[in-house]
Write an enzyme that holds these catalytic residues in place. Structure first.
Site, short mmCIF file in Angstrom:
data_model
loop_
_atom_site.label_atom_id
_atom_site.label_comp_id
_atom_site.label_asym_id
_atom_site.label_seq_id
_atom_site.Cartn_x
_atom_site.Cartn_y
_atom_site.Cartn_z
CB ALA A 202 -30.56 28.91 23.43
CB ALA A 203 -27.05 31.05 19.14
N GLY A 204 -25.44 30.55 21.81
CA GLY A 204 -24.15 30.34 22.49
C GLY A 204 -24.15 29.07 23.32
CG ASP A 205 -26.73 28.75 26.55
OD1 ASP A 205 -25.76 28.97 27.28
OD2 ASP A 205 -27.76 29.44 26.56
#
Length: 271
Positions: A202-205
């Site tokens: 979820a880092a990109g989100d």
């Protein structure tokens, strides 16, 4: 953030996952009136495997996500009306995403497109993005290049190639090398904050959500990228997806402890 209202549009099933997701989003202050249930499919789920270095592999069972259709876009317009930014990704049918992006632009919103999961996109789709935010895998796939890393020195050329394919501006997410922003006038490399990775899920989100919030509040692009990078860095220090998303106050404290001129050692992994 102060004055920022967030609406979410999507499809869930009639099941416990749907109840948990809506309750979690509502508790975080998100308007979920556009998240409708369908009897045709169960709520989508992601099965995530994380290795010892914190990198992840994800298998998605899309379920109700695939029930979001172009015919639903008319009912979305109310959410886009008055919005400064509309954030999209590719876990729903491409035809619906394309129609919704068009509607958002017609209503005056700027469109941020996270082209994930990685897949080829038409020029029309890329031209509808004011800001395209691919990671290295997605950028290389969009350009028809073999899989691999993108070194910071290569970022300007990769971003320029993506803009030539239609995107108005590009934010390349380069993992531990930070991010690179490119438009017709400028290129900005923002280093990553050094942290000890625990789970990159979820880092990109998180990056995209924080970027949209910062820009909607009127922060300049360099400040917004730094805010988004801080949020993403914090998220990889905790396990999980939604559970790893930092609060606004956590991001602000992190930024306050990392002045622009300094870069300190990585932090500890929290469980």
């Amino acid at each position: 953030g102060p004055g920022t209202r967030v609406h979410m549009i999507g499809r869930v099933g009639y099941d416990l996952f749907a109840d948990q997701l809506r309750a979690s989003l509502s508790a975080a202050g998100v308007d979920v009136s556009g998240v409708h249930a369908t009897k045709a499919q169960p709520t989508g789920v992601a099965l995530i495997w994380v290795d010892r270095s914190g990198q992840n592999s994800i298998v998605v069972a899309p379920g109700a996500n695939h029930e979001l259709q172009p015919a639903d876009v008319g009912s979305m317009r109310a959410a886009f009306r008055g919005a400064r930014f509309a954030l999209f990704q590719l876990e729903t049918p491409l035809e619906a995403v394309r129609a919704a992006m068009r509607a958002a632009r017609e209503e005056g919103a700027q469109v941020i497109l996270d082209p994930a999961p990685a897949q080829a996109l038409s020029r029309e789709m890329l031209e509808a993005a004011d800001i395209l935010t691919p990671n290295e895998t997605e950028a290389r796939l969009l350009l028809g290049l073999p899989a691999g890393r993108i070194a910071p020195a290569e970022a300007p050329e990769v971003a320029r190639a993506l803009r030539q394919k239609g995107a108005r501006s590009v934010v390349l997410k380069l993992g531990e090398d930070g991010c690179f922003y490119s438009n017709d006038a400028a290129g900005i490399l923002v280093p990553a904050f050094p942290v000890t990775p625990c789970d990159a899920t979820a880092a990109g989100d998180v990056f995209n959500g924080a970027l949209a919030v910062a820009l909607a509040e009127g922060q300049g692009m360099p400040e917004a990228l730094r805010f988004a990078s801080a949020a993403a860095a914090l998220s990889v220090t905790k396990p999980g997806a939604q559970a790893s998303i930092p609060t606004r106050s956590e991001v602000q404290r992190f930024l306050d402890s990392h002045p622009v001129s300094k870069s300190g050692p990585g932090g500890a992994c929290e469980h």
